[in-house]
Design an enzyme around this catalytic site. Sequence first.
Site, PDB file in Angstrom:
ATOM      1  CG  ASP A   1      65.329  88.614  26.318  1.00 54.80           C
ATOM      2  OD1 ASP A   1      65.004  87.915  27.287  1.00 54.80           O
ATOM      3  OD2 ASP A   1      66.511  88.737  25.926  1.00 54.80           O
TER       4      ASP A   1
ATOM      5  CD  GLU B   1      70.462  90.931  25.470  1.00 58.04           C
ATOM      6  OE1 GLU B   1      71.465  90.832  26.207  1.00 58.04           O
ATOM      7  OE2 GLU B   1      69.627  90.025  25.325  1.00 58.04           O
TER       8      GLU B   1
ATOM      9  CG  ASP C   1      63.760  90.663  30.418  1.00 61.92           C
ATOM     10  OD1 ASP C   1      64.535  91.198  29.610  1.00 61.92           O
ATOM     11  OD2 ASP C   1      63.740  89.438  30.643  1.00 61.92           O
TER      12      ASP C   1
ATOM     13  CG  ASP D   1      68.038  86.233  23.492  1.00 61.90           C
ATOM     14  OD1 ASP D   1      68.477  85.312  22.772  1.00 61.90           O
ATOM     15  OD2 ASP D   1      68.708  86.740  24.418  1.00 61.90           O
TER      16      ASP D   1
END
Length: 328
Positions: A113, A115, A213, A277
């Site tokens: 996940d 960022e 992603d 996450d």
Amino acid sequence: VASQSIVLLPPVKKPTDIFTSCEKNEQQKPSSPKQGDFSDPVYKEIAVANGTINRMNRDELRVKCAELKLDTRGVKDVLRKRLKSYYKKQKLMHSAAANGNTDTYFDYICVVDFEATCEENNPPDYLHEIIEFPMVLIDIHTLEIVDSFQEYVKPVVNPQLSEFCVKLTGITQKMVDEAETFHQVLKRAVSWLQEKELGTKYKYTFLTDGSWDMGKFLHTQCKLSSIRYPQFARKWINIRKSYRNFYKVPRTQTKLICMLENLGMQYDGRPHCGLDDSRNIARIAIHMLKDGSQLRVNECLHSGEPRSVPISAPIEGAPAPQTPKKRD
């Protein structure tokens, strides 16, 4: 709920095998009813069990789950699916005269996940750069999180993080200034995967919360860094699709927080921290596996865009990760 109890039938006895002269030379395993072959009597037993489960209210479902030592958390639809999956698995195991045989496609699932850089109102041509690269590894056989990887990444196109991005992700300017570029971080991520012998000794695949992603963040970042998109990340499990199809819920109930709550769990950690996450997504995946979901690969990257993988596609693990190569 005595009136609603479901009694497991004894294992179905396997008839004596009759081999031809050719078949005698091959060792054959007992086979369970083939998918789609609903003529087998075991499916009638499953249908009867499903009918009983459908008539139970939430309290009765929870009591039955408790009797069977299953998780009693979750909304009614989750509990119902959990019981149905349990009885289906038991019936098919008995029918095949198997001992603990489960349809395990992979040894490990790697949850990712990312960022990325962002603005409060991203312009249409905004280039998202990965600023956190987390991975969480699930052992499918033990249904536990066994390891994790996390590194921050220095952005190049937009080196200064927006106030909105810092507030959203908790990633500070100092963290990314002291980090290395994506190419170096990807090298270490690949080394971490190789150390686990994924794709060589063990079958594995990736899992994400949505299509962004791999289909957006990783694809864009590889282009910005002049790196060839890694072959091992071309297919993945989109858990939102898997969750929606398995529990038969609308798309609106597939956000991370909503999936956790429907399964009777709370978010653990800081939202939009990539590692936190990933861990929470892994918790959902583990719950789904315990409830009987097989978590098949359902998305891939095709011509730079995420595409659905049909359920009829052959089941394959991701290839062994290779050191990232520069584009020509």
